[in-house]
Design a protein around this motif. Structure first.
Motif, PDB file in Angstrom:
ATOM      1  N   ILE A 116      38.434  44.610  30.554  1.00 61.15           N
ATOM      2  CA  ILE A 116      38.096  43.562  29.493  1.00 61.15           C
ATOM      3  C   ILE A 116      37.273  43.052  28.815  1.00 61.15           C
ATOM      4  O   ILE A 116      35.914  43.879  28.862  1.00 61.15           O
ATOM      5  CB  ILE A 116      38.137  41.739  31.032  1.00 61.15           C
ATOM      6  N   SER A 117      37.194  42.138  27.819  1.00 61.16           N
ATOM      7  CA  SER A 117      36.025  41.462  27.080  1.00 61.16           C
ATOM      8  C   SER A 117      35.715  40.407  27.613  1.00 61.16           C
ATOM      9  O   SER A 117      36.264  39.069  27.819  1.00 61.16           O
ATOM     10  CB  SER A 117      36.690  41.697  25.919  1.00 61.16           C
ATOM     11  N   GLY A 118      34.457  40.127  26.984  1.00 61.85           N
ATOM     12  CA  GLY A 118      33.457  38.363  26.833  1.00 61.85           C
ATOM     13  C   GLY A 118      31.864  38.860  26.683  1.00 61.85           C
ATOM     14  O   GLY A 118      31.842  39.434  27.743  1.00 61.85           O
ATOM     15  N   THR A 119      31.851  37.681  26.703  1.00 56.52           N
ATOM     16  CA  THR A 119      30.376  37.024  26.546  1.00 56.52           C
ATOM     17  C   THR A 119      30.048  37.514  28.376  1.00 56.52           C
ATOM     18  O   THR A 119      28.726  37.981  28.580  1.00 56.52           O
ATOM     19  CB  THR A 119      29.305  36.056  26.108  1.00 56.52           C
ATOM     20  N   SER A 120      30.450  36.669  29.271  1.00 57.00           N
ATOM     21  CA  SER A 120      30.783  37.463  30.890  1.00 57.00           C
ATOM     22  C   SER A 120      30.009  38.646  30.825  1.00 57.00           C
ATOM     23  O   SER A 120      30.124  39.080  31.966  1.00 57.00           O
ATOM     24  CB  SER A 120      32.078  36.342  31.984  1.00 57.00           C
ATOM     25  N   MET A 121      30.584  39.614  30.278  1.00 52.54           N
ATOM     26  CA  MET A 121      30.655  41.368  30.392  1.00 52.54           C
ATOM     27  C   MET A 121      29.750  41.668  29.667  1.00 52.54           C
ATOM     28  O   MET A 121      28.831  42.668  30.393  1.00 52.54           O
ATOM     29  CB  MET A 121      32.099  41.879  29.646  1.00 52.54           C
ATOM     30  N   ALA A 122      29.033  41.121  29.422  1.00 50.88           N
ATOM     31  CA  ALA A 122      27.686  41.398  28.316  1.00 50.88           C
ATOM     32  C   ALA A 122      27.017  40.870  29.350  1.00 50.88           C
ATOM     33  O   ALA A 122      25.595  41.820  29.335  1.00 50.88           O
ATOM     34  CB  ALA A 122      27.337  40.830  26.659  1.00 50.88           C
ATOM     35  N   THR A 123      26.704  39.507  29.408  1.00 53.33           N
ATOM     36  CA  THR A 123      25.851  39.166  30.256  1.00 53.33           C
ATOM     37  C   THR A 123      24.794  40.304  31.604  1.00 53.33           C
ATOM     38  O   THR A 123      24.109  40.568  31.532  1.00 53.33           O
ATOM     39  CB  THR A 123      25.829  37.912  30.359  1.00 53.33           C
ATOM     40  N   PRO A 124      25.632  41.012  32.626  1.00 54.37           N
ATOM     41  CA  PRO A 124      26.184  41.455  33.398  1.00 54.37           C
ATOM     42  C   PRO A 124      24.547  42.441  33.153  1.00 54.37           C
ATOM     43  O   PRO A 124      24.563  42.935  34.227  1.00 54.37           O
ATOM     44  CB  PRO A 124      26.615  42.093  34.081  1.00 54.37           C
TER      45      PRO A 124
END
Length: 210
Positions: A116-124
């Protein structure tokens, strides 16, 4: 209030890493608590180091209690956040919703992981790097750690209110061995023809300013 709570946590020694949000490509779309001054706010890139179209952008602009316009640059940094293979939160609802939306099965690796994609995937990515960096430098303050990551970031050539200081570069960041100087700069708001700039700079290796 949420952003103020984040800043209070940082003042008490906690490094807080927050997703910028997925309301791009428009400007001024970062929401709280990504608007917190002292948080490390993270936007998203793809595997080619291009900005993800959905990644929320700054700047963050508001009026203070005196009615003066204030602004800060956000996000602080960006990290990979497009088609990230991660543990599935639910066996049914989430991946089925994505499948209905995108028209394809988004499982990756096995049936317990989804892409999946999203800034919630970038933050970790950044949060994990910060945890490792804090192990390396347990005596550094949250402000010093944030400055180190911003200094070590790879400039991708986008505007600062789009990419912050650039894409996280863990190897370059951990090679920073001395505590970086911390600068706090404030203006009266959006700069037009001219503006007084007030600020402080401090650091263990600070010698002079010009």
């Amino acid at each position: 209030p949420t952003s103020q709570t984040v800043d209070n946590a940082v003042d008490n020694g906690i490094v807080v890493v927050v997703a910028a949000g997925n309301r791009g490509p428009y400007l001024q779309t970062i929401g709280s608590p990504g608007t917190a001054r002292k948080a490390i706010t993270v936007g998203a890139t793809d595997k080619l180091d291009s900005m993800a179209y959905f990644s929320s952008k700054g700047p963050v602009i508001w009026k203070d209690k005196f009615g003066k316009i204030k602004s800060i640059i956000k996000p602080d940094i960006v990290a990979p956040g497009v088609y990230i293979c991660s543990a599935q939160a639910s066996q049914d609802q989430i991946w089925q919703a994505y499948k209905d939306y995108f028209g394809e099965d988004i499982h990756c690796y096995d049936n317990r992981h989804i892409s999946i994609s999203g800034t919630s995937m970038a933050t970790p990515h950044v949060a994990g790097a910060v945890a490792l960096f804090k192990q390396l430098h347990p005596d550094w303050t949250p402000e010093e750690i944030k400055r180190a990551f911003k200094s070590g970031a790879e400039d991708l050539g986008f505007q600062s209110y789009v990419q912050g200081d650039g894409r996280v570069d863990v190897l370059k960041t951990i090679q920073i061995s001395e505590k970086p100087p911390i600068a706090e700069i404030e203006t009266g708001g959006l700069i037009q023809d001219g503006e007084d700039i007030i600020g402080t700079a401090s650091g263990e290796g600070f010698v002079e300013y010009i």
